[in-house]
Enzyme design. Structure first.
Site, mmCIF file in Angstrom:
data_model
loop_
_atom_site.group_PDB
_atom_site.id
_atom_site.type_symbol
_atom_site.label_atom_id
_atom_site.label_comp_id
_atom_site.label_asym_id
_atom_site.label_seq_id
_atom_site.Cartn_x
_atom_site.Cartn_y
_atom_site.Cartn_z
ATOM 1 N N HIS A 129 12.337 9.555 -8.832
ATOM 2 C CA HIS A 129 11.381 8.421 -8.909
ATOM 3 C C HIS A 129 11.070 8.159 -10.492
ATOM 4 O O HIS A 129 9.843 8.169 -10.424
ATOM 5 C CB HIS A 129 10.445 8.289 -8.012
ATOM 6 C CG HIS A 129 9.849 6.722 -7.619
ATOM 7 N ND1 HIS A 129 9.055 6.054 -8.203
ATOM 8 C CD2 HIS A 129 10.542 5.979 -6.627
ATOM 9 C CE1 HIS A 129 9.104 4.875 -7.503
ATOM 10 N NE2 HIS A 129 9.884 4.789 -6.821
ATOM 11 N N ILE A 169 8.333 7.031 -12.661
ATOM 12 C CA ILE A 169 7.228 6.108 -12.179
ATOM 13 C C ILE A 169 6.590 6.560 -11.058
ATOM 14 O O ILE A 169 7.320 7.068 -9.907
ATOM 15 C CB ILE A 169 7.885 4.790 -11.725
ATOM 16 C CG1 ILE A 169 8.496 4.151 -13.307
ATOM 17 C CG2 ILE A 169 6.774 3.589 -11.448
ATOM 18 C CD1 ILE A 169 9.223 2.809 -13.123
ATOM 19 N N GLY A 179 4.743 3.486 -5.425
ATOM 20 C CA GLY A 179 3.404 2.722 -5.258
ATOM 21 C C GLY A 179 2.748 3.261 -3.733
ATOM 22 O O GLY A 179 1.679 3.165 -3.778
ATOM 23 N N VAL A 180 3.627 3.711 -2.918
ATOM 24 C CA VAL A 180 2.967 4.524 -1.572
ATOM 25 C C VAL A 180 2.029 5.287 -2.009
ATOM 26 O O VAL A 180 0.954 5.677 -1.115
ATOM 27 C CB VAL A 180 3.863 4.986 -0.692
ATOM 28 C CG1 VAL A 180 4.833 3.625 -0.168
ATOM 29 C CG2 VAL A 180 4.996 6.105 -1.155
ATOM 30 N N GLU A 192 -1.943 5.968 -0.997
ATOM 31 C CA GLU A 192 -2.497 6.891 -0.570
ATOM 32 C C GLU A 192 -3.625 7.761 -1.315
ATOM 33 O O GLU A 192 -4.588 8.189 -0.623
ATOM 34 C CB GLU A 192 -1.389 7.936 -0.314
ATOM 35 C CG GLU A 192 -1.700 9.421 0.210
ATOM 36 C CD GLU A 192 -2.175 9.517 1.528
ATOM 37 O OE1 GLU A 192 -3.140 10.346 1.857
ATOM 38 O OE2 GLU A 192 -1.943 8.446 2.498
#
Length: 157
Positions: free
Chosen positions: A54, A60, A63-64, A68
């Site tokens: 990623h 990067i 987002g998850v 979290e």
């Protein structure tokens, strides 16, 4: 009257949260004001496993994982306030609302996770939190979420 703000280092965090590598996403929680507010610190490093895919050549933080990390900060805040170290507390997402991403988070960044309790009380199972994740004062993410605290039966309101 001033309240002394608490800090949770990585050792205390591991006594509160069940998460371990590669899913322990907060390094320190500072400025813990009871179960009202706290600020988590996540040092983003290239050796984290999600950066392999990623994205190759342009790492990067997903987002998850930012969301979290925000949730883990909130759990440490509540766990510290309720003296939950070594008590097997578990926390489950129930909802994530108004989540928006504003900037990329990359290796070398220090992610600051500023969290506050919107609703919840000691002994309560359902809590709501809101917060922002920032890098050098610039917003990377904002979200509100509802979580269920699976607390030992002797924790009362």
């Amino acid at each position: 009257m001033t309240t002394e703000l608490l800090t949770a280092d990585i050792h205390l965090i591991q006594r509160i949260l069940p998460h371990r590598y590669p899913f322990l996403l907060v390094d320190k929680v500072v400025d813990i004001d009871g179960y009202q507010t706290a600020r988590g610190i996540k040092n983003v490093t290239m050796n984290e496993p999600h950066f392999q895919g990623h994205f190759p050549g342009k790492p990067i933080m997903p987002g998850v994982t930012i969301v979290e990390a925000m949730a883990q900060t909130a759990a440490v805040m509540v766990g510290t306030a309720l003296n939950m170290a070594d008590r097997d507390m578990l926390v489950y997402f129930m909802a994530i609302d108004g989540c928006k991403f504003r900037r990329m988070v990359i290796p070398g960044d220090v992610l600051e996770l500023k969290m506050q309790t919107v609703r919840g009380k000691p002994g309560g199972k359902v809590w709501k939190f809101s917060g922002v994740a920032e890098v050098e004062g610039e917003m990377a993410c904002e979200a509100s979420f509802t979580a269920m605290m699976d607390l030992p039966k002797d924790v009362v309101a």
